[in-house]
Design an enzyme around this catalytic site. Structure first.
Site, PDB file in Angstrom:
ATOM      1  N   SER A  98      -4.504 -10.971  -6.081  1.00 42.36           N
ATOM      2  CA  SER A  98      -3.190 -11.579  -6.316  1.00 42.36           C
ATOM      3  C   SER A  98      -2.062 -10.559  -6.248  1.00 42.36           C
ATOM      4  O   SER A  98      -2.261  -9.353  -6.423  1.00 42.36           O
ATOM      5  CB  SER A  98      -3.176 -12.273  -7.681  1.00 42.36           C
ATOM      6  OG  SER A  98      -4.267 -13.150  -7.794  1.00 42.36           O
TER       7      SER A  98
HETATM    8  N1  SAM Z   1      -8.385 -12.318  -9.968  1.00 43.67           N
HETATM    9  C1  SAM Z   1      -8.697 -11.831  -8.651  1.00 43.67           C
HETATM   10  C2  SAM Z   1      -8.338 -10.392  -8.484  1.00 43.67           C
HETATM   11  O1  SAM Z   1      -7.758  -9.799  -9.412  1.00 43.67           O
HETATM   12  O2  SAM Z   1      -8.669  -9.849  -7.422  1.00 43.67           O
HETATM   13  C3  SAM Z   1      -8.069 -12.659  -7.562  1.00 43.67           C
HETATM   14  C4  SAM Z   1      -8.729 -13.979  -7.474  1.00 43.67           C
HETATM   15  S1  SAM Z   1      -8.649 -14.847  -5.957  1.00 43.67           S
HETATM   16  C5  SAM Z   1      -6.946 -15.269  -5.850  1.00 43.67           C
HETATM   17  C6  SAM Z   1      -9.481 -16.337  -6.499  1.00 43.67           C
HETATM   18  C7  SAM Z   1     -10.958 -16.169  -6.737  1.00 43.67           C
HETATM   19  O3  SAM Z   1     -11.442 -17.339  -7.360  1.00 43.67           O
HETATM   20  C8  SAM Z   1     -11.759 -15.999  -5.455  1.00 43.67           C
HETATM   21  O4  SAM Z   1     -12.494 -14.818  -5.503  1.00 43.67           O
HETATM   22  C9  SAM Z   1     -12.652 -17.236  -5.430  1.00 43.67           C
HETATM   23  O5  SAM Z   1     -13.911 -17.017  -4.841  1.00 43.67           O
HETATM   24  C10 SAM Z   1     -12.762 -17.546  -6.909  1.00 43.67           C
HETATM   25  N2  SAM Z   1     -13.168 -18.917  -7.232  1.00 43.67           N
HETATM   26  C11 SAM Z   1     -12.786 -20.087  -6.666  1.00 43.67           C
HETATM   27  N3  SAM Z   1     -13.398 -21.124  -7.284  1.00 43.67           N
HETATM   28  C12 SAM Z   1     -14.180 -20.596  -8.273  1.00 43.67           C
HETATM   29  C13 SAM Z   1     -15.054 -21.147  -9.254  1.00 43.67           C
HETATM   30  N4  SAM Z   1     -15.269 -22.457  -9.385  1.00 43.67           N
HETATM   31  N5  SAM Z   1     -15.678 -20.302 -10.085  1.00 43.67           N
HETATM   32  C14 SAM Z   1     -15.498 -18.960 -10.000  1.00 43.67           C
HETATM   33  N6  SAM Z   1     -14.692 -18.372  -9.081  1.00 43.67           N
HETATM   34  C15 SAM Z   1     -14.037 -19.188  -8.235  1.00 43.67           C
END
Ligand code: SAM
Length: 216
Positions: A62
């Site tokens: 992000s």
């Molecule tokens: N917080 C992260 C960072 O600091 O790098 C950025 C997160 S990225 C915008 C969103 C993440 O949410 C992705 O890695 C995606 O695979 C994960 N995601 C989506 N749906 C999910 C779920 N149901 N459970 C766990 N992770 C999930």
């Protein structure tokens, strides 16, 4: 070069401060966590830019402003147990750990979780547990949580989050909610009378995919 890095960090801090990140501890955490350790080699030149950047599995790390606003919204004092949904690179988890939190973070892609776990370990963040699973169901094993932070876009507030949030007034869920292409960054704060809802404005996140989120 060290001087360039220092200048980039200073510029980033001043930019996100002007845009609303006022909490000193959050600003210090952002300047302390080495963002270059969480981005791909091809993005190294932009590591300290106020931009979301691509990571593996088509996901993103992000934008620092959003990380700052979401971290600030949790109003942490230190020692709180926080659940993060969407580990991604592990950067947001490192910021929370820098703020003194005990962090449980869930990622649905095992490969991202493994890389994040390795990075966080190498950097010495021993108070972060990275787990693999469908984060839309929360992580009941370690509940209740003082805060739940969701770094992917949800169509609605998943029911398990409210159940796993501490009953202590002031506990908070920070989550982007809305359509697939645009959401509002919402805060749900526990009060004696239920959850109080506030909006921090429009944001754009990758989708939260799972049983209580979007379908794949
Ligand atoms: N917080 C992260 C960072 O600091 O790098 C950025 C997160 S990225 C915008 C969103 C993440 O949410 C992705 O890695 C995606 O695979 C994960 N995601 C989506 N749906 C999910 C779920 N149901 N459970 C766990 N992770 C999930």
């Amino acid at each position: 070069m060290a001087d360039t890095r220092t200048r980039q960090i200073k510029q980033l801090l001043s930019e996100i401060n002007r845009a609303g990140v006022r909490n000193r501890r959050v600003l210090t955490a952002i300047s302390t966590v080495p963002r270059e350790a969480f981005v791909r080699e091809t993005s190294l030149a932009d590591a300290w830019a106020n931009r979301a950047l691509p990571i593996e599995e088509g996901q993103t790390i992000s934008q620092p402003l959003i990380v700052g606003l979401m971290s600030q919204a949790l109003e942490l004092e230190g020692n709180e147990r926080i659940l993060e949904i969407g580990t991604g690179s592990g950067y947001q988890a490192a910021i929370l750990a820098e703020l003194g939190a005990e962090v449980v973070t869930i990622e649905r892609y095992p490969r991202l979780a493994e890389r994040a776990r390795e990075r966080l370990e190498e950097l010495g963040y021993s108070n972060v547990e990275v787990v693999v699973g469908d984060g839309t169901l929360g992580w009941p094993e370690r509940a209740p949580y003082h805060g739940i932070i969701v770094t992917a876009a949800a169509p609605h507030l998943p029911r398990p989050f409210e159940e796993q949030l501490s009953q202590v007034p002031g506990s908070r869920i920070v989550i982007p909610i809305g359509r697939a292409d645009e959401q509002e960054l919402m805060i749900y704060e526990r009060t004696k009378d239920g959850l109080r809802e506030m909006s921090l404005g429009p944001v754009r996140f990758v989708p939260l995919i799972g049983q209580e989120g979007w379908q794949e």
